[in-house]
Design a protein around this motif. Structure first.
Motif, mmCIF file in Angstrom:
data_model
loop_
_atom_site.group_PDB
_atom_site.id
_atom_site.type_symbol
_atom_site.label_atom_id
_atom_site.label_comp_id
_atom_site.label_asym_id
_atom_site.label_seq_id
_atom_site.Cartn_x
_atom_site.Cartn_y
_atom_site.Cartn_z
ATOM 1 N N SER A 285 -32.565 28.260 65.190
ATOM 2 C CA SER A 285 -33.406 29.446 65.376
ATOM 3 C C SER A 285 -32.989 30.138 66.671
ATOM 4 O O SER A 285 -32.253 29.572 67.481
ATOM 5 C CB SER A 285 -34.895 29.070 65.437
ATOM 6 N N TYR A 286 -33.470 31.375 66.842
ATOM 7 C CA TYR A 286 -33.036 32.200 67.982
ATOM 8 C C TYR A 286 -34.223 32.865 68.671
ATOM 9 O O TYR A 286 -35.195 33.261 68.025
ATOM 10 C CB TYR A 286 -32.073 33.292 67.513
ATOM 11 N N VAL A 287 -34.106 32.989 69.988
ATOM 12 C CA VAL A 287 -35.029 33.786 70.792
ATOM 13 C C VAL A 287 -34.291 35.043 71.241
ATOM 14 O O VAL A 287 -33.141 34.959 71.698
ATOM 15 C CB VAL A 287 -35.531 32.997 72.019
ATOM 16 N N PHE A 288 -34.951 36.190 71.102
ATOM 17 C CA PHE A 288 -34.374 37.462 71.550
ATOM 18 C C PHE A 288 -35.298 38.084 72.592
ATOM 19 O O PHE A 288 -36.519 38.137 72.398
ATOM 20 C CB PHE A 288 -34.190 38.425 70.382
ATOM 21 N N GLU A 289 -34.695 38.553 73.681
ATOM 22 C CA GLU A 289 -35.433 39.281 74.711
ATOM 23 C C GLU A 289 -34.895 40.706 74.782
ATOM 24 O O GLU A 289 -33.677 40.918 74.777
ATOM 25 C CB GLU A 289 -35.299 38.596 76.075
#
Length: 217
Positions: A158-162
């Motif tokens: 999974s990925y976190v985007f800022e």
């Protein structure tokens, strides 16, 4: 030479020495010129190593990016940090893209992507062939001879985007995107035999749309 002439000549010489000596001392005492300002950092250095909500404000984005205001869509620069996926513009609609020549589509938003979690569950095995750039591999077409094919196991991820305003590095939001079940279109390999899933492109676009399409005043 008459005594009066000799005195005049010595006085003239002493005056010259005093003048040039004064100029030299004055030069030594003058403030040194101010140092040249440091060159902006590359935009590749914009994202922090971890998703901590604090990007660098001294990159070239400060000079070349456009302010985040007005009607959408706002041009997006997508930057992945330390993941096996490549910065692939195909993950975003073309009208959201960034151009280096068209001032109307210079980056307004910078999005930093982080591979948040890689599990141990294998989802599939994908085949890749070497690209034109070192360490970059492209998904095999199925017609490539086996000796030129690299098989890579893909793990759940999974990925976190800022999201930031590119010009000011002002944080605007954060969201998480699951991995895509399909084989990543391109990967960066460094001796690895397993990689994490690429982010789900459709869900990434859906999460970004409110920031890209909105009118900012």
């Amino acid at each position: 030479m008459r005594r009066l002439d000799r005195i005049s000549w010595w006085a003239f010489g002493i005056g010259i020495v005093v003048i040039f000596g004064g100029v030299a001392i004055s030069g030594m005492l003058a403030d040194p010129p101010p140092p040249e300002p440091p060159s902006p950092a590359s935009v590749d250095k914009f994202c922090p190593p971890e998703p901590v909500g604090k990007a660098r404000g001294d990159t070239y984005f400060k000079e070349i990016a456009e302010p985040y205001w007005g009607k959408g869509p706002h041009a997006v620069r997508l930057l992945f940090v330390d993941t096996n996926t490549s910065d692939d513009a195909d993950e975003l609609p073309s009208r959201w893209g960034v151009s280096d020549t068209d001032v109307k589509s210079k980056a307004q938003l910078a999005v930093c992507g982080y591979q948040d979690m890689v599990g141990t569950r294998k989802t599939r095995v994908c085949e890749y062939v070497p690209g034109s750039v070192a360490r970059l591999y492209w998904q095999g077409s199925g017609r490539t001879r086996p000796q030129y094919t690299t098989k890579i196991e893909v793990l759940k991820a999974s990925y976190v985007f800022e999201i930031y305003e590119a010009k000011t590095a002002r944080p605007l939001g954060r969201f998480t995107v699951p991995g895509d079940e399909a084989c990543p279109f391109s990967v960066t390999l460094d001796g690895r035999t397993v990689i994490g899933q690429a982010p789900d492109a459709a869900k990434l676009r859906k999460a970004l749309r409110p920031y890209v399409e909105r009118t900012v005043s």
